[in-house]
Design a protein around this motif. Structure first.
Motif, mmCIF file in Angstrom:
data_model
loop_
_atom_site.group_PDB
_atom_site.id
_atom_site.type_symbol
_atom_site.label_atom_id
_atom_site.label_comp_id
_atom_site.label_asym_id
_atom_site.label_seq_id
_atom_site.Cartn_x
_atom_site.Cartn_y
_atom_site.Cartn_z
ATOM 1 N N GLU A 67 -7.860 13.092 -0.091
ATOM 2 C CA GLU A 67 -8.669 14.149 -0.687
ATOM 3 C C GLU A 67 -7.979 15.511 -0.629
ATOM 4 O O GLU A 67 -8.135 16.335 -1.522
ATOM 5 C CB GLU A 67 -10.028 14.229 0.024
ATOM 6 N N ASP A 68 -7.233 15.763 0.428
ATOM 7 C CA ASP A 68 -6.611 17.084 0.580
ATOM 8 C C ASP A 68 -5.211 17.164 -0.018
ATOM 9 O O ASP A 68 -4.480 18.125 0.222
ATOM 10 C CB ASP A 68 -6.566 17.477 2.057
ATOM 11 N N ALA A 69 -4.835 16.161 -0.812
ATOM 12 C CA ALA A 69 -3.489 16.162 -1.403
ATOM 13 C C ALA A 69 -3.353 17.325 -2.380
ATOM 14 O O ALA A 69 -4.157 17.488 -3.299
ATOM 15 C CB ALA A 69 -3.238 14.848 -2.125
ATOM 16 N N HIS A 70 -2.326 18.136 -2.183
ATOM 17 C CA HIS A 70 -2.095 19.280 -3.060
ATOM 18 C C HIS A 70 -0.761 19.185 -3.785
ATOM 19 O O HIS A 70 -0.438 20.051 -4.610
ATOM 20 C CB HIS A 70 -2.124 20.585 -2.242
ATOM 21 N N GLU A 107 0.844 -1.189 0.000
ATOM 22 C CA GLU A 107 0.000 0.000 0.000
ATOM 23 C C GLU A 107 0.884 1.246 0.000
ATOM 24 O O GLU A 107 1.798 1.377 0.805
ATOM 25 C CB GLU A 107 -0.914 0.018 1.221
ATOM 26 N N PHE A 108 0.586 2.160 -0.922
ATOM 27 C CA PHE A 108 1.235 3.454 -0.983
ATOM 28 C C PHE A 108 0.182 4.503 -0.658
ATOM 29 O O PHE A 108 -0.714 4.756 -1.462
ATOM 30 C CB PHE A 108 1.820 3.711 -2.373
ATOM 31 N N GLU A 109 0.271 5.091 0.521
ATOM 32 C CA GLU A 109 -0.743 6.056 0.959
ATOM 33 C C GLU A 109 -0.089 7.400 1.270
ATOM 34 O O GLU A 109 0.912 7.470 1.982
ATOM 35 C CB GLU A 109 -1.479 5.549 2.202
ATOM 36 N N SER A 110 -0.668 8.467 0.728
ATOM 37 C CA SER A 110 -0.138 9.825 0.942
ATOM 38 C C SER A 110 1.330 9.905 0.542
ATOM 39 O O SER A 110 2.158 10.480 1.249
ATOM 40 C CB SER A 110 -0.325 10.255 2.403
ATOM 41 N N VAL A 111 1.644 9.331 -0.605
ATOM 42 C CA VAL A 111 2.988 9.372 -1.169
ATOM 43 C C VAL A 111 2.971 10.332 -2.353
ATOM 44 O O VAL A 111 2.125 10.218 -3.240
ATOM 45 C CB VAL A 111 3.441 7.967 -1.604
ATOM 46 N N VAL A 112 3.899 11.268 -2.390
ATOM 47 C CA VAL A 112 3.918 12.289 -3.431
ATOM 48 C C VAL A 112 4.425 11.739 -4.759
ATOM 49 O O VAL A 112 3.869 12.015 -5.819
ATOM 50 C CB VAL A 112 4.770 13.495 -2.991
ATOM 51 N N GLN A 113 5.480 10.913 -4.707
ATOM 52 C CA GLN A 113 6.104 10.435 -5.943
ATOM 53 C C GLN A 113 6.972 9.208 -5.647
ATOM 54 O O GLN A 113 7.167 8.823 -4.513
ATOM 55 C CB GLN A 113 6.955 11.533 -6.581
ATOM 56 N N ARG A 114 7.471 8.590 -6.727
ATOM 57 C CA ARG A 114 8.357 7.419 -6.636
ATOM 58 C C ARG A 114 7.681 6.253 -5.934
ATOM 59 O O ARG A 114 8.101 5.815 -4.868
ATOM 60 C CB ARG A 114 9.668 7.758 -5.938
ATOM 61 N N ALA A 115 6.665 5.698 -6.572
ATOM 62 C CA ALA A 115 5.976 4.557 -5.986
ATOM 63 C C ALA A 115 5.808 3.402 -6.983
ATOM 64 O O ALA A 115 4.699 2.907 -7.146
ATOM 65 C CB ALA A 115 4.603 5.017 -5.464
#
Length: 433
Positions: free
Chosen positions: A326-329, A299-307
Motif C-alpha cells: 500500500e505504501d509503495a511510492h 511471488e514478487f513482493e515489494s519489487v519496483v521493476q523487472r519481474a
C-alpha cells in the motif's frame, strides 16, 4: 580453551542435530531430487539433475564460507551435492571472522574522498578516473574475491531445514550446465564500493557489482523454493549522493549471456528494485534462440521493476503472484517487454494499491508482442495486452498477441485465484512439501 575451529565444529554438530531432516521433506532426501519431467524449459532434452549422481565423497554439509568454498571446488564440473546448514556469511575471513567494508578498503580509498573527487559540479560528466577510482577498483576486487562464488556444472546446492541462509554472496553459474539450487535464502549481496556513472540515465547513477544469483551462459538450471531479498541493508535506507540513491544491490536473479533452458519455481523475490533481468543487451543478437525460461508459482513482493524484464527469450510466466504494498511510492512496472522477446503471461495474480493502474504493470522498450490470458488484477479479470495498448499507444508501440511460440513444457496451469492462494502459502525457502 577450545580453538575457534573446534568451537565452530562443535556448533555445527549441534546445529545438524537440531536440523535433522529438511522441513516438510519426511524421510526423502531433497538433495537427490531432480527436476520433474515437463517442469518448464529446464526439462527440455536431457532435463536437469544437478548433482544427483554425486558419490558419497562429494556430498558436503557446510556451515561457513570456508567450507562452502571448498565444496564448490572453484566451480568444477565434478558431480556434487552441497547442503547449507544455518547461516553462511560470505563476508568473513578464513577463520570465520566477520569482514566489513573498511576491511576491504585499500589504496587510500574513502567514500568521502571519492565523493569530493567526482562531484559532477566540479568533475563534470567524464567517467571517473585517477587515484580514488583506482583505489575503489582495488577495494572492490578485494571484496569480490571473498563474495563471488562460482558454481560449476552437475551441482546441487540445497538448504537444510527451514532456515538455511547464504548471506552477502554473489552466486555465479558461469558457462555451466545442469545445476539445481533449492530451499535456500539468498540475502543481501551488498556492494561496498559502488561506482559513479555520470552519463547513466541522463542524470547519472550509482552502479553496483553483485547479483544474489547470476546465470551467465548457463544451461539446464532449476531454481526452486529460493527466497532472495536485500534483507539487512535495504537500498531505500541508503543516503543520496549526487542527487541519486546510493544503491548497494544489483539484481536478485539475472539470466544473461546466452543462458538457456531455465526453470524458476516456487520462489520468492522481495524488497528490491531490479529483481530479474533476462537478456542484458539489445545488441546481444547471439541470444536469439536462447534465454528460454519458465517462471511459475513465484511471488514478487515489494519489487519496483523487472519481474522480469526480457530480451530475446521465450519466457513462460504463469501462476505467479505479485504484491505491491500500500505504501509503495516507486513502483515502475512488473513485466518488461524488450527487444525480440516472446513472453506468455498466463493466470498470474496482481495485488496493487489504488494509485497503481493495470496499465502500469507492463512496460515495453522495442518489444513487439506479449501474450496474456487468465490474469487477475485485485481479484478481477484483466486483459493486460489491451490495457497496455490503450494507455501507452502515445509513447510506446502497440504490442501484438502473437509471440510466435506455444509452451509445451509446463506443470498444471491453475486458475490465477487458485495459484494466488497456493503461492502465498508455499513459495520461498523452507516450504518444500
Amino acid at each position: 580453551m577450545m580453538s575457534r575451529r573446534a568451537l565452530q565444529l562443535t556448533a555445527a554438530v549441534g546445529l545438524l542435530a537440531v536440523l535433522g531432516t529438511p522441513a516438510g521433506a519426511g524421510t526423502r532426501d531433497i538433495a537427490r531430487d531432480t527436476l520433474p519431467a515437463n517442469d518448464g524449459w529446464a526439462a527440455y532434452g536431457s532435463g536437469t539433475t544437478g548433482g544427483a549422481a554425486a558419490d558419497d565423497a562429494h556430498v558436503y554439509t557446510v556451515t561457513d564460507r570456508a567450507g562452502l568454498v571448498r565444496a564448490l571446488d572453484g566451480g568444477s564440473d565434478t558431480p556434487k551435492i552441497i547442503k547449507i546448514a544455518g547461516t553462511v556469511d560470505a563476508n568473513t575471513d578464513d577463520d570465520g571472522d566477520r569482514l566489513d567494508c573498511a576491511d576491504y578498503a585499500t589504496g587510500g580509498y574513502s567514500l568521502k574522498k571519492y565523493l569530493a573527487a567526482y562531484d559532477p559540479r566540479t568533475w563534470g560528466s567524464a567517467k571517473p578516473s585517477g587515484p580514488q577510482e583506482e583505489a575503489r577498483q582495488a577495494s572492490a576486487a578485494r571484496q569480490a574475491e571473498r563474495v563471488v562464488l562460482p558454481v560449476g556444472s552437475n551441482t546441487t546446492i540445497v538448504g537444510l531445514g527451514s532456515k538455511a541462509v547464504l548471506k552477502g554472496a554473489g552466486l555465479e553459474v558461469n558457462n555451466a550446465d545442469n545445476v539445481i539450487i533449492r530451499n535456500l535464502e539468498l540475502r543481501d549481496a551488498y556492494d561496498c564500493f559502488p561506482v559513479w556513472q555520470p552519463n547513466s540515465g541522463g542524470l547519472g547513477d550509482w552502479k553496483t557489482a553483485y547479483d544474489t544469483l547470476w546465470l551467465r551462459g548457463a544451461t539446464h538450471v532449476w531454481i526452486d523454493h529460493v527466497t532472495a531479498s536485500d534483507k539487512g541493508h535495504p537500498d531505500e535506507e541508503e543516503p543520496t549522493y549526487f542527487g541519486r540513491n546510493y544503491l548497494r544491490h544489483d539484481g536478485l536473479l539475472d539470466i544473461t549471456n546466452g543462458s538457456d533452458l531455465i526453470t524458476v519455481s516456487w520462489s520468492r523475490f522481495a524488497d528490491h528494485d531490479k529483481a530479474m533481468l533476462i537478456g542484458n543487451s539489445d545488441s546481444a543478437t547471439g541470444d536469439r534462440g536462447k534465454l528460454r525460461v519458465t517462471l511459475h508459482h513465484n511471488e514478487f513482493e515489494s519489487v519496483v521493476q523487472r519481474a522480469p524484464r526480457v530480451r530475446f527469450g521465450q519466457v513462460h510466466l504463469y501462476n505467479n503472484r505479485y504484491v505491491v504494498p500500500e505504501d509503495a511510492h516507486d513502483h515502475r512496472y512488473s513485466i518488461g517487454v524488450s527487444t525480440e522477446s516472446g513472453i506468455r503471461a498466463e493466470n498470474n495474480a496482481f495485488h496493487v494499491p489504488g494509485h497503481i493502474e493495470a496499465a502500469d504493470l507492463v512496460k515495453s522498450w522495442n518489444g513487439t508482442a506479449l501474450h496474456t490470458s487468465g490474469n487477475v488484477f485485485n481479484g478481477y479479470p484483466v486483459d493486460l495486452l489491451t490495457i497496455h495498448n490503450a494507455y501507452n499507444s502515445g509513447s510506446e508501440r502497440d504490442l501484438t498477441a502473437d509471440v510466435g511460440w506455444v509452451p509445451t513444457l509446463h506443470t498444471k496451469i491453475d486458475s490465477a485465484a487458485t495459484a494466488d492462494r497456493e503461492v502465498a502459502r508455499g513459495a520461498g525457502a523452507g516450504r518444500i512439501p
